[in-house]
Design an enzyme around this catalytic site. Structure first.
Site, PDB file in Angstrom:
ATOM      1  N   ASN A 166       0.851  -1.251   0.099  1.00 56.34           N
ATOM      2  CA  ASN A 166      -0.168   0.135   0.038  1.00 56.34           C
ATOM      3  C   ASN A 166       0.962   1.264   0.073  1.00 56.34           C
ATOM      4  O   ASN A 166       0.433   2.401  -0.181  1.00 56.34           O
ATOM      5  CB  ASN A 166      -1.111  -0.033   1.300  1.00 56.34           C
ATOM      6  N   VAL A 242      -1.904 -10.349   9.849  1.00 59.53           N
ATOM      7  CA  VAL A 242      -1.513 -11.193  11.136  1.00 59.53           C
ATOM      8  C   VAL A 242      -1.032 -12.604  10.576  1.00 59.53           C
ATOM      9  O   VAL A 242      -0.237 -13.352  11.005  1.00 59.53           O
ATOM     10  CB  VAL A 242      -2.653 -11.152  12.003  1.00 59.53           C
ATOM     11  N   GLU A 264       4.554  -5.179  12.110  1.00 59.16           N
ATOM     12  CA  GLU A 264       3.563  -4.310  11.973  1.00 59.16           C
ATOM     13  C   GLU A 264       2.488  -4.926  11.218  1.00 59.16           C
ATOM     14  O   GLU A 264       2.346  -5.041  10.010  1.00 59.16           O
ATOM     15  CB  GLU A 264       4.042  -3.160  11.348  1.00 59.16           C
ATOM     16  N   GLY A 266      -2.164  -5.953  11.212  1.00 63.21           N
ATOM     17  CA  GLY A 266      -3.429  -5.518  11.121  1.00 63.21           C
ATOM     18  C   GLY A 266      -4.200  -4.755  11.903  1.00 63.21           C
ATOM     19  O   GLY A 266      -3.719  -4.566  13.296  1.00 63.21           O
ATOM     20  N   CYS A 300      -3.555  -0.581   7.422  1.00 62.20           N
ATOM     21  CA  CYS A 300      -3.762  -1.220   8.713  1.00 62.20           C
ATOM     22  C   CYS A 300      -4.212  -0.157   9.837  1.00 62.20           C
ATOM     23  O   CYS A 300      -5.019  -0.564  10.798  1.00 62.20           O
ATOM     24  CB  CYS A 300      -2.375  -1.680   9.278  1.00 62.20           C
ATOM     25  N   GLU A 478       7.797   1.679  14.949  1.00 66.21           N
ATOM     26  CA  GLU A 478       8.376   2.410  13.900  1.00 66.21           C
ATOM     27  C   GLU A 478       7.835   3.825  13.811  1.00 66.21           C
ATOM     28  O   GLU A 478       7.014   4.293  14.569  1.00 66.21           O
ATOM     29  CB  GLU A 478       7.791   1.746  12.357  1.00 66.21           C
TER      30      GLU A 478
END
Length: 499
Positions: A166, A242, A264, A266, A300, A478
């Site tokens: 994405n 996940v 990192e 959902g 997410c 992050e």
């Protein structure tokens, strides 16, 4: 929903850093690989964008070997010098940002402006984390009367990074920046659904980074598994689902190697609107938080569960439907497009399966639920912005991440019920709270089980603030600069006896 106008023709070939076929970037150059050559298609039109040779397991071995060979000399440079290289890479991205944005727009189906802005944001992140480099410091600990007890931060070695489709360029920057500044080398496996800009990103490092410091291996699950399991990869950073995060944990365990891990994953994120909120503001936030107009809900962090007080339900819902109806769906590069296509026809069908599940569960479909009527979009993976009301706790749309443009509306009466609904999923990534009462806001922020909470705001992510999830939404964080650098290092303690 009005149709945007068409954009001027710019060929994809002119955007690519190769003449015929994109190949893995290993050891500072595009290299012949053992994997199959496939066509990469634009999800908005179905047209072929490029040919890409995918990496097989042996190509991952070669990339990791190149990274391992390059790591000692790279780590021997001063951190300031490594940071300066990242700043220079950021400048190259900024000089190429329109080209990168257009390539990401075509490869993902998302509108041109958000993709260009995402590439720009990635470059600015590289500059910001380069500026934070000297904050990566050790400590002096007074553990004894005469001795010196100090710690220092040392790199893990080779980091394997697996990115989602994405935000391809943004993720390339966020994965590589802290890893390389901290003295590691990196092998990136981009999503096979949108690999083009990551290969362009790699080509920008030519004559800037020593060969082997940064490598890119586009490929399917076989390449990802080989990277995760490789004995010379000591840390893995992953952004995605996940299910894949769980598979990565299993693969690491089966490899027999202990590794540092950042996931990192959902989200099924709530936006909680209390009775004292402004309905128009809450509706604006709900539509913005859903990311309809950036990545078609494929985020997410999208606040896909609106939990609204019963007294405001009708007013907020009416405002949402008015805004959703005005969203301009179109080809990603067309002037005025606000919402593009999903990443693939397969994912479109998955999202539409959730729409059917919402109906079967008894939800009330208020908007969308299918493809837009515009015949110019018939060849793409488009789904109109979709809104369901009457969603209950046990419904599929209340529990499972759709990763698409589907908003679920739930209601509550008591504040405690709102918190219970917000926490009633396996996820805990983001949440948004809307109220004029500061005490209520702070109580809600404390009680909601999520790693990133907004109060009277939504979707904005602030560089320097750690972004990460609770529960099934991940491990680590992050975007927090110093924390990012520290996670890419391990601590060594040195004890010096003074005689």
């Amino acid at each position: 929903m009005s149709a945007p106008t068409a954009a001027a023709e710019i060929t994809t070939d002119s955007l690519l850093p190769w003449d015929d076929t994109g190949r893995p970037w290993i050891g500072g150059r595009f290299t012949e690989a053992a994997g199959p050559t496939v066509d990469d298609h634009a999800p908005a039109t179905g047209e072929r964008l490029a040919r890409v040779q995918l990496a097989a397991a042996e190509d991952v071995d070669a990339a990791v070997a190149a990274a391992r060979a390059a790591q000692p000399a790279w780590a021997a440079l001063s951190i300031r010098e490594r940071a300066e290289r990242m700043e220079a890479l950021a400048d190259r991205i900024l000089a190429t940002v329109d080209r990168i944005g257009r390539l990401d727009s075509r490869d993902t189906g998302s509108p041109l402006t958000p993709m260009t802005n995402g590439a720009r944001k990635g470059a600015l992140y590289l500059k910001q984390i380069a500026g934070a480099a000297l904050e990566l410091q050790g400590r002096t600990i007074p553990a004894s009367a005469r001795g010196w007890h100090v710690t220092r931060r040392e790199p893990w070695g080779v980091i394997g990074a697996i990115t989602a489709y994405n935000h391809p360029t943004l993720y390339s920057c966020q994965k590589s920046g802290p890893a390389l500044i901290a003295g590691n080398t990196i092998v990136i496996k981009p999503s096979e659904q949108a690999p083009l800009s990551t290969l362009l990103f790699a080509s920008l490092t030519e004559d800037l980074l020593p060969p082997g410091v940064l490598n890119v291996v586009p490929g399917h699950a076989e390449a990802g598994a080989a990277l995760v399991a490789h004995r010379d990869v000591t840390r893995v950073s992953f952004t995605g689902s996940v299910a894949t995060g769980l598979q990565i944990q299993r693969t690491i365990a089966d490899s027999g190697r202990i590794k540092s891990l950042q996931l990192e994953l959902g989200g099924k994120n709530p936006i909680v609107v209390f009775a004292d909120a402004d309905p128009a503001e809450a509706a604006d936030a709900t539509v913005r938080g859903m990311n309809f107009m950036r990545v078609q809900g494929q985020s997410c962090g999208s606040t896909s569960r609106l939990i609204v007080h019963r007294e405001l339900r009708d007013a907020v819902t009416e405002e949402i439907l008015t805004r959703v109806d005005k969203i301009r769906i179109g080809l990603p590069e067309a002037e005025g497009t606000q919402m593009g296509s999903l990443i693939s026809p397969v994912h479109r069908d998955r999202v539409l399966g959730f729409v059917e599940a919402g109906k079967a569960d008894g939800g009330e479909l208020l908007a969308g639920g299918g493809a837009p009527a515009d015949p110019a979009l018939a060849g793409g993976a488009f789904v109109s912005p979709t809104v369901f009301a009457g969603v209950q706790l046990g419904h599929t749309l209340a529990q499972e991440e759709v990763f698409g443009p589907v908003l679920s509306i739930m209601t509550f009466t008591e504040d405690a019920d709102a918190i219970e609904l917000a926490n009633a999923t396996e996820y805990g990534l983001t949440a948004s709270v809307w109220t004029r009462d500061i005490d209520r806001a702070l109580r809600a922020a404390d009680a909601i089980e999520a790693g990133y909470v907004w109060v009277n705001d939504v979707e904005t992510r602030y560089t320097g603030v750690p972004f990460g999830g609770f529960k099934q939404s991940g491990i680590g964080s992050e975007q927090s600069l110093l924390d990012d650098l520290e996670q890419c290092t391990r601590t060594k303690a040195v004890n010096i006896a003074v005689r």
